[in-house]
Design an enzyme around this catalytic site. Structure first.
Site, short mmCIF file in Angstrom:
data_model
loop_
_atom_site.label_atom_id
_atom_site.label_comp_id
_atom_site.label_asym_id
_atom_site.label_seq_id
_atom_site.Cartn_x
_atom_site.Cartn_y
_atom_site.Cartn_z
CE1 TYR A 53 7.65 4.01 1.16
CE2 TYR A 53 7.41 5.41 -0.76
CZ TYR A 53 8.08 4.42 -0.09
OH TYR A 53 9.19 3.83 -0.65
CG ASP A 60 -0.34 0.02 2.53
OD1 ASP A 60 0.85 -0.33 2.62
OD2 ASP A 60 -1.02 0.39 3.49
CG HIS A 114 8.99 -5.82 0.81
ND1 HIS A 114 9.42 -4.65 1.41
CD2 HIS A 114 7.92 -5.47 0.05
CE1 HIS A 114 8.65 -3.65 1.03
NE2 HIS A 114 7.73 -4.10 0.21
CG PHE A 163 8.92 0.41 -3.81
CD1 PHE A 163 9.17 -0.02 -2.52
CD2 PHE A 163 8.37 -0.49 -4.71
CE1 PHE A 163 8.89 -1.32 -2.13
CE2 PHE A 163 8.09 -1.80 -4.33
CZ PHE A 163 8.34 -2.22 -3.04
#
Length: 223
Positions: free
Chosen positions: A68, A66, A188, A79
């Protein structure tokens, strides 16, 4: 959050999903959340990834979770953050792997727009979030929409590279035909998991190798 904010090509491609009652419910949920809480990103940036990366030019998909959830960070690309925003730790790890993989000097900013403009769809699984509340919009309908996006890309004529970092992103692999497309998976890049398989995974050089095999030029990953 209106479907009209999607650019024409994506809206046409996703028309059957956008006409489903579940998408209308999702729209109403996000509208209620915006009335009661601060929600990221701003309404005009929810579908920004689609505006920067048309379906016809999509060559690579990077799938995040999801957005930031702190002030000034989310701007519609997974990202990525605006240039003036401090670089989040996950993105610093991406920069570190980019340097180790291709030798690129880490940039002083966290804006990934130049990737998006070259056909890298920077897509989150969930496209909105309540301020300062990670995963607060998870399970509200965005995942179904994202699945429709991935299935539509899977059905495209062009072979595509899917970069799936982390378990949540890798759950979407079942929507992709591995005989037509390339799947690049690893841990991740978050500080909690980067050392468990993200560092050293070389996703950028592997992506360029797959693009070359598909008859496509490399991405200029330098930021």
């Amino acid at each position: 959050m209106h479907k009209e904010l999607l650019p024409d090509d994506w809206r046409t491609a996703l028309q059957s999903e956008l006409e489903q009652p579940r998408f209308a419910r999702l729209q109403r949920f996000v509208a209620r959340e915006r009335k009661r809480h601060q929600v990221f990103p701003g309404e005009n940036d929810v579908f920004r990834a689609f505006r920067l990366t048309p379906l016809a030019t999509t060559r690579v998909v990077v799938l995040g979770q999801d957005p930031y959830h702190d002030d000034g960070q989310a701007h519609g690309l997974c990202f990525s953050v605006p240039r003036e925003t401090p670089i989040p730790r996950s993105l610093r790890n991406i920069h570190r792997e980019l340097e180790d993989d291709l030798g690129h000097t880490p940039p002083s900013h966290g804006n990934l727009e130049t990737w998006a403009q070259q056909g890298v769809l920077l897509l989150n699984t969930v496209l909105t979030v309540r301020a300062h509340a990670a995963n607060s919009h998870r399970g509200k309908g965005w995942e179904v929409f994202t699945e429709a996006v991935i299935r539509r890309i899977d059905a495209s004529v062009r072979p595509v590279v899917f970069i799936l970092w982390g378990r949540q992103a890798q759950q979407t692999a079942s929507f992709v035909d591995p005989n037509r497309h390339t799947l690049i998976t690893s841990a991740h890049p978050s500080p909690l998991s980067a050392r468990r398989g993200f560092f050293g995974s070389k996703p950028f050089s592997r992506t360029d190798q797959a693009l070359a095999a598909n008859g496509s030029g490399p991405i200029d990953w330098q930021l």
